[in-house]
Design a protein around this motif. Structure first.
Motif, PDB file in Angstrom:
ATOM      1  N   MET A 649       0.915  -1.068  -0.228  1.00 31.92           N
ATOM      2  CA  MET A 649       0.103   0.166   0.050  1.00 31.92           C
ATOM      3  C   MET A 649       0.686   1.690   0.008  1.00 31.92           C
ATOM      4  O   MET A 649       1.960   1.085  -0.143  1.00 31.92           O
ATOM      5  CB  MET A 649      -0.811   0.141   0.568  1.00 31.92           C
ATOM      6  N   GLU A 683      -7.429   2.312   0.421  1.00 31.64           N
ATOM      7  CA  GLU A 683      -6.470   2.194   0.585  1.00 31.64           C
ATOM      8  C   GLU A 683      -5.559   1.060   0.647  1.00 31.64           C
ATOM      9  O   GLU A 683      -5.423   0.766  -1.255  1.00 31.64           O
ATOM     10  CB  GLU A 683      -5.168   2.785   1.205  1.00 31.64           C
ATOM     11  N   SER A 686      -7.359   0.042  -3.231  1.00 27.46           N
ATOM     12  CA  SER A 686      -7.200   0.119  -4.742  1.00 27.46           C
ATOM     13  C   SER A 686      -6.262  -0.442  -5.392  1.00 27.46           C
ATOM     14  O   SER A 686      -6.053  -0.269  -6.292  1.00 27.46           O
ATOM     15  CB  SER A 686      -6.700   2.187  -3.625  1.00 27.46           C
TER      16      SER A 686
END
Length: 755
Positions: A649, A683, A686
């Motif tokens: 991430m 996050e 994504s």
């Protein structure tokens, strides 16, 4: 021209030096208002502290994590410290335009250095100014790390530095012209274009220009000194002086951040004995003067750079807490209240005024008004720190990790929480349920202690229990500290069973406590209930010492027969057992389960063979990563599982983003802004992963809750799963290694315990 230049420069110099001396005296008196610290805790190992200071400054160890910002700041800082000889030369030039410093003025290496650092200081401050302008709060708003900073003060400091840098550069050009540099010389490699520009001017004109520019350099320097001396709360300027002592006096002489263990609760610089507290002991912090002198130094050192703010999970999800604004508020309040305190003002434990009206008659009205403000209070109460600010903190440590001047935000927040909990009984109501459960049942869920062993019935092998199946831990290699979540929370129990099965497969001898153990007290301590933490901790230490056979010494070594090795699946337990229980007399070797699993994989005792297909992203638990610097083992394990494709991430490792459960937030409702776990899961999503992995039961619960919510909203694919690293490894490990069929594995070093 020359006479005017001399008069202006000398007047500003005298005023500046006098005011600076006064300001230094004010700081000394101001810091003495703070409470003492336990003997030796800030001054031990002075040599190592000095090495740490030099390393952190010259290496810019925190700043350089920010790329070009760190490099630019390094040159500005070096320029500030090493260019004062140019100020001395400017004074001489007021009296004789072509004057140079004795001995070193014409020394080529010195001139080369001045040329280089002078130009790099100009470029460095220009870069920092551009970055600030591009990051103005008016553009990205709350996302700007400068939101809330005192921009006017920052602009003043930046333009002063730029002006002084340009003055040095211009004076070099004028010096070259006066010295009749007829062709390129190395000594003027940067300023040579100015030498050429000034070359055609007459001697008288050049001399007057030298007087003028020298006056600008001296005047700007001492106007800056006058301004900052009159504003002792101007952190953006004073940090260049105060950062050095603040780093030298940091908690860890070796340079570690103020994370991991919380400091014991003290009063008057001495730890409080909660079994028999003194009548005049002060619990926590309810007035700014109750912070230690190191706390007051922290507040004044803040440079308002906002790195802490940019990393704070609370601030990034719309909550009122900004570590930067918290420290700034405490600093401004302390400085405003200082005249009242220095006059003898302050309140006794009973709330009575210490000083008489006669003593306070000369105290400015503004200081008297500031003294009436509660340290913790709502806007309606005119409080310095709003309660919502205090309770938004997850103690994730991102602020402390990122702070370039080593401010200890978490310790200060917990100190204020301690007073609110222990004296005011003012804390979020939901946390009260957790505290009652800890007091009555020894775990935050309030479940019966017999349920701690229920998970052992769900595995198809025997799990030895200390005091039941084995007498003590001398018969096994590790005590597996299951923890409350691992034993009582359904999702976390999957990790517990997976890890236990992996140990069984690898042939590692381990045992667990018999159910009489209690919560380590992590949440109670970080909420602010220090007595409850100590009560739980001392009971656990007694139980652990008995389990390890503390009194059963080997006759030849006079040491306990069983090594005190503990492995924990919960980073909060890991941190408390390894870092905080030594404060209570419990010294153990504590490692995380991912460290042991990585060791077993490296030794060949666990061999991942079955592919686990899909894209995986790993979430760093704050108490495993930032607080205990364990980042590699989970990633190493993931990397050994065939079929997995790992993608990080955006925020990971040192900059990892909290799940929202730390600091006792696990037990409090999140009513302000966006939920932190939702921000983290957004996050992760994504990246469109198939698996979100972690290595902490609290993180597992928080991430699972959010992912399930996203599934219900149709914002996440149904196949995505949240698992612990141990579950992943077990899925890939199918059969134990048969030593008879396999070569003897190389001896791998034991995983390093938490210290």
């Amino acid at each position: 021209m020359q006479l005017a230049a001399i008069i202006v420069s000398l007047v500003l110099t005298v005023i500046g030096v006098a005011l600076l001396a006064r300001a230094v005296g004010q700081f000394v008196r101001y810091f003495k208002l703070g409470q003492p610290v336990p003997a030796g805790t800030r001054t031990d190992n002075p040599y190592q502290r000095s090495v740490t200071l030099v390393r952190e400054f010259l290496g810019h160890t925190r700043m350089n994590r920010w790329g070009i910002v760190g490099i630019a700041h390094w040159f500005v800082a070096i320029g500030f410290l090493t260019l004062p000889p140019t100020l001395a030369q400017a004074f001489g030039q007021l009296f004789k335009a072509d004057w140079t410093l004795p001995l070193i003025g014409d020394f080529l290496p010195f001139e080369l250095y001045i040329e280089f650092i002078g130009v790099m200081t100009i470029l460095g401050i220009a870069v920092l100014m551009v970055i600030r302008l591009l990051s103005l709060p008016s553009r990205p708003g709350r996302k700007s790390r400068f939101a809330g900073s005192k921009s006017g003060q920052a602009y003043f400091v930046e333009y002063v530095i730029l002006t002084i840098g340009l003055a040095i550069y211009t004076l070099r050009g004028l010096e070259g012209a006066l010295h009749h540099v007829g062709h390129y010389e190395a000594a003027y490699f940067a300023s040579y274009p100015l030498v050429l520009a000034f070359k055609g001017l007459g001697v008288g004109t050049l001399q007057n220009l030298v007087y003028l520019v020298a006056t600008i350099k001296i005047g700007t320097s001492f106007v800056w000194m006058i301004v900052v001396s009159l504003n002792t709360n101007m952190g953006v300027a004073w940090h260049r002086f105060l950062a050095f002592p603040n780093i030298w006096f940091k908690r860890d002489a070796n340079g570690g951040t103020a994370l991991g263990a919380l400091q014991p609760m003290t009063s008057g610089g001495k730890p409080i004995d909660f079994t028999d507290p003194g009548d005049d002991d002060v619990f926590g912090v309810s007035q700014v003067e109750q912070f230690s002198w190191k706390g007051l130094l922290d507040f004044s050192t803040c440079t308002e750079c906002g790195r802490c703010q940019s990393q704070c999970p609370a601030w990034n999800t719309g909550k009122p807490l900004s570590p930067k604004l918290l420290i700034m508020s405490l600093r401004d309040h302390a400085h405003a209240k200082a005249p009242y305190l220095l006059a003898g003002g302050g309140k006794t434990m009973e709330g009575e005024e210490k000083a008489s009206e006669e003593q306070l008659k000369d105290v400015p009205a503004a200081a008297l008004a500031e003294a009436e403000r509660p340290l913790i209070g709502t806007a309606e109460e005119n409080g310095v720190i709003d309660p919502d600010v205090l309770w938004s903190c997850t103690t994730c440590g991102a602020c402390v990790e990122q702070c370039p001047v080593d401010i200890e935000h978490v310790d200060h927040i917990v100190d204020m929480r301690r007073y609110q909990v222990m004296i005011e009984s003012a804390f979020p109501s939901e946390a009260g349920t957790m505290l009652k459960n800890l007091e009555k049942k020894g775990n935050p869920w309030g479940l019966a202690k017999k349920q701690r062993l229920e998970w052992t019935k769900e595995v198809d092998f025997e799990v030895p229990v200390v005091g039941k199946d084995i007498e003590d831990l001398s018969e096994v290699e590790y005590l597996y500290w299951v923890g409350c979540a691992g034993a009582l929370e359904d999702r976390a129990k999957k990790t517990t069973k997976a890890f236990a099965e992996l140990l069984h497969i690898a042939g590692v001898k381990f045992a667990i406590m018999g159910g009489d153990e209690k919560c380590t007290g992590d949440s109670a301590r970080r909420l602010g209930n220090e007595p409850l933490f100590q009560e739980l901790g001392m009971e656990n230490v007694a139980a652990l010492n008995m389990a390890f056979g503390e009194d059963d010494e080997d006759e030849s070594t006079k040491k306990p027969k069983s090594a005190k090795k503990i492995v924990a699946t919960c980073p909060h337990c890991l941190n408390t057992l390894g870092n905080e229980y030594p404060q209570l007399g419990g010294d153990y070797e504590v490692i995380h389960h991912t460290q042991l699993l990585q060791h077993l994989v490296d030794e060949g005792k666990l061999i991942p063979v079955t592919p686990v297909e899909g894209l995986i992203t790993y979430h760093d638990p704050c108490y495993l990563g930032r607080h205990n610097k364990i980042y590699t083992p989970p990633r190493e394990i993931i990397g050994k599982v065939p079929g997995l494709r790992n993608e990080e991430m955006h925020r990971h490792k040192e900059r990892g983003f909290c799940c929202g459960a730390g600091g006792a937030r696990m037990w409090m409702e999140e009513r302000i802004g966006k939920r932190i776990n939702n921000e983290r899961v957004d996050e992760a999503l994504s990246l469109n992963p198939d698996i979100v992995s972690t290595a902490c039961p609290f993180c597992l619960v928080m991430l699972t809750d959010s992912v399930n919510g996203k599934k219900n909203e149709g914002k996440a694919k149904e196949s995505i799963k949240v698992v612990d690293v141990a579950q992943l490894l077990l899925e890939s490990v199918k059969t134990p290694v048969d030593p008879a069929e396999d070569d003897e594995p190389a001896n791998e070093p034991e995983p390093e315990p938490v210290k």
